[in-house]
Design an enzyme around this catalytic site. Sequence first.
Site, PDB file in Angstrom:
ATOM      1  N   CYS A 115      15.350  25.369  25.739  1.00 38.21           N
ATOM      2  CA  CYS A 115      15.668  24.008  26.190  1.00 38.21           C
ATOM      3  C   CYS A 115      14.509  23.371  26.961  1.00 38.21           C
ATOM      4  CB  CYS A 115      16.915  24.020  27.061  1.00 38.21           C
ATOM      5  SG  CYS A 115      18.340  24.675  26.197  1.00 38.21           S
ATOM      6  N   HIS A 258      17.608  18.432  32.268  1.00 36.10           N
ATOM      7  CA  HIS A 258      18.162  18.956  31.021  1.00 36.10           C
ATOM      8  C   HIS A 258      19.689  18.933  31.129  1.00 36.10           C
ATOM      9  CE1 HIS A 258      19.222  21.333  27.681  1.00 36.10           C
ATOM     10  NE2 HIS A 258      19.500  22.421  28.379  1.00 36.10           N
ATOM     11  N   ASN A 288      24.932  19.765  25.073  1.00 33.55           N
ATOM     12  CA  ASN A 288      23.597  20.318  25.297  1.00 33.55           C
ATOM     13  C   ASN A 288      22.805  20.240  23.990  1.00 33.55           C
ATOM     14  OD1 ASN A 288      21.341  21.907  25.679  1.00 33.55           O
ATOM     15  ND2 ASN A 288      22.435  23.606  26.645  1.00 33.55           N
TER      16      ASN A 288
END
Length: 333
Positions: A115, A258, A288
């Site tokens: 990520c 994030h 996500n």
Amino acid sequence: MLRGRIIGTGSTTPKRILTNKDLEAIVDTTDEWITRRTGIKERRISSKTRAEDTSEMATAASKRALEMAGVAPEALDLIVIGTVTPDRQFPSAACMVQKNLGARCAVAFDVSAGCSGFLYALSIANNAIATNNCRNALVVGAERLSGIADWQDRSTCVLLGDGAGAVVLTPGDGNEGILSTHLGSDGSLWELLYASDRIGGPIELPEILDTVEGRPFCLKMEGNKLFKKAVCCLADVAVAAMEHDGLSCDDIMLMVPHQANLRIIRATAERLSIPMEKVYTNLDKYGNTSSASIPIALDEANRKGMLKEGGYVLLVTFGAGLTWGASIVKWSL
Ligand code: COA
């Protein structure tokens, strides 16, 4: 001193919306559980019948960023894409985007940093600009996590979504743009989040997901341990970035973290004493999206007029590897 300046942002997400209610028909879960534990209400899922592969989403986001920047694809000399879900093992998603855009003068490659892929890519592009090796860089985060989700594992599939975001960088005059980037990794903890072989071969999907194209591997995660590590790493790297640039939490115009879990974001903001009004979140809509989450959020905040010239934006991330990173951008668009 040369530094990268963001002069365009763009993003895209697939058309298909998969709500928490939809997920109730796929795994043993509830809208109430997902909302309370994660903050996610729905996510976008790419379709194999539409142009929504990783490289296609990356291309669409890039076109929007280039249009805003007023930069022609032929003027790009670098394309870096953070992704763990390129269309193929090789060539890179970046080379596919180069072809789609007609950016024939660019050097193109992908970065695999979970990520944190977008911030790793941003750091590489910023360093190339700072050392005068590049004038116009395209930095992208793009993922199609629906293809590596285990749609029988309720503890992970409810978290994931697809999408892409991009920024265009060009050299700034020294006082504005990317003030610094800070990256970290700890490979000893890789087993907290990784891609595993799919036991039993190809993915068997319920009818509701028949447009998802599965891969021979799927995402495995130890959510609880990851949660605690994420909050520490995010807060620590954000503090390191602010200290490096002589800023305090009060100086931050907007934190763009994030988008993994609203509880992680809240806990990080609390540790940093940054009020939630100064934190951009959109994971309720997209879940996500790994490397794509920061550039999608940044593009949304930019297009909503939330980023004022001269304000400091704090980008901060955490992901598989483990990897983490932060960057301070003095906004100048
Ligand atoms: N629906 C209903 N129940 C679920 C569920 C779901 N979708 N997923 C898990 N559960 C259950 C578990 O089976 C467990 O049940 P048990 O107590 O009977 O064993 C219970 O909920 C609690 O599970 P737990 O894993 O402790 O929940 P949690 O509060 O830690 O939330 C995550 C789980 C995954 C949302 C959370 O740990 C998380 O977000 N972790 C970090 C994820 C992350 O950041 N990943 C990517 C890094 S970039």
